[in-house]
Scaffold this motif. Structure first.
Motif, PDB file in Angstrom:
ATOM      1  N   HIS A 124     -61.185  20.070 -59.086  1.00 43.29           N
ATOM      2  CA  HIS A 124     -62.475  19.423 -59.349  1.00 43.29           C
ATOM      3  C   HIS A 124     -63.047  19.917 -60.674  1.00 43.29           C
ATOM      4  N   ASP A 126     -66.555  19.965 -62.455  1.00 44.44           N
ATOM      5  CA  ASP A 126     -67.992  19.740 -62.310  1.00 44.44           C
ATOM      6  C   ASP A 126     -68.595  19.330 -63.647  1.00 44.44           C
ATOM      7  N   VAL A 156     -69.266  15.375 -60.079  1.00 41.80           N
ATOM      8  CA  VAL A 156     -67.863  15.715 -60.304  1.00 41.80           C
ATOM      9  C   VAL A 156     -67.217  14.609 -61.131  1.00 41.80           C
ATOM     10  N   CYS A 157     -66.514  14.991 -62.188  1.00 45.72           N
ATOM     11  CA  CYS A 157     -65.837  14.014 -63.055  1.00 45.72           C
ATOM     12  C   CYS A 157     -64.715  13.300 -62.299  1.00 45.72           C
ATOM     13  N   ALA A 198     -64.432  23.983 -64.672  1.00 45.09           N
ATOM     14  CA  ALA A 198     -63.465  23.945 -63.575  1.00 45.09           C
ATOM     15  C   ALA A 198     -62.830  25.322 -63.435  1.00 45.09           C
TER      16      ALA A 198
END
Length: 293
Positions: A124, A126, A156-157, A198
């Motif tokens: 993930h 952020d 979250v991208c 991340a």
């Protein structure tokens, strides 16, 4: 003609905003960290040459041992500078390509970041978008700068496959009633910042971008992941969980348990706010306070 272009497109007054490829602060942070580390170690270097003299004095005045905190802090700063260099070499500059450019108050702010990080579906990244008010207080040599967050969105991208690794994409809906970016950032000013991070093996990924955001109703031309809806859903879930926990007498939820201690004493409820709740800041302040003392 140039003045007219600047008046209609104020972001052109900032050299970093000449196009929609915004460099991160990685390069500047790298050099600043090394500058601080070298300066600190040069200042504390004489203490090492006087080690024997200081050690003898410690036998009579134990508080003198605090002088050795300066070299220890200097060593910690060198470690941080080395990590900044490793991160810069591992990830490169990773510019943010904005869409639209500039970001739009009352519209959207989106973009993508190409990285050389191998694709991992379980990882993930952020992302946060912040409107920040930077203030300068004091005068002459006693000036200091502080920041306060006016507005912030988190999420979250979308992490997909890119040309050389992981491609990060995101999009925020931006409220219209917030201050725009200020191209000349000195004194008191507002700025907009995108931060992406991340947890990775070895060195974590952290990038921050100072971006242009101005009033318009422009939308992203591509269907990036909508962070605003994601963030609203997350905040609602956190709020509901906290409300339910507190109403049932459970104060052991994340964040709240670090800020207070709850106990039930018969017909009374006791709430204690302990000292040293943030251990990292406490240790950091103790080292610097002791060293300067």
């Amino acid at each position: 003609m140039l003045f007219g272009m600047s008046a209609e497109q104020p972001w052109l007054d900032n050299k970093a905003w000449k196009n929609n490829s915004i460099a991160s602060d990685a390069r500047r942070a790298h050099w600043v960290m090394w500058g601080v580390a070298l300066f600190w170690n040069l200042v504390s270097l004489p203490l090492l040459f006087q080690f024997e003299e200081i050690w003898q004095k410690v036998q009579r005045e134990p508080l003198t041992a605090l002088a050795f905190l300066f070299p220890l802090v200097g060593l910690a700063l060198i470690v941080l500078a080395i990590n900044a260099t490793r991160q810069k070499r591992r990830f490169g500059l990773t510019p943010l390509v904005m869409d639209p450019f500039p970001g739009s108050l009352g519209g959207q702010l989106g973009g993508r970041i190409e990285t050389n990080i191998p694709v991992d579906p379980g990882r993930h990244f952020d992302v946060s978008l912040s409107c920040v008010h930077s203030r300068l207080s004091g005068s002459r040599k006693n000036r200091s700068r502080s920041e306060s967050v006016v507005w912030r969105g988190d999420g979250v991208c979308h992490a997909g496959r890119g040309p050389g690794g992981t491609m990060l994409q995101f999009r925020f809906d931006v409220p219209s009633n917030l201050p725009a970016s200020q191209p000349h950032q000195s004194g008191n000013y507002h700025l907009w910042r995108v931060s992406v991070s991340a947890d990775l093996p070895g060195i974590d990924f952290n990038r921050s971008y100072n971006i242009p955001v101005f009033a318009s109703d422009a939308k992203s031309s591509q269907a990036y992941r909508d962070i605003s809806a994601q963030a609203m859903s997350r905040r609602q879930q956190e709020s509901d969980a906290a409300r339910l926990a507190i109403s049932s007498g459970n104060f052991e939820i994340d964040g709240l348990s670090r800020a207070l201690r709850f106990s039930n004493e018969g017909d009374r409820i006791r709430l204690d706010y302990p000292m040293f709740r943030n251990s990292f800041l406490t240790l950091f302040a103790a080292i610097f306070g002791g060293g300067f003392s």
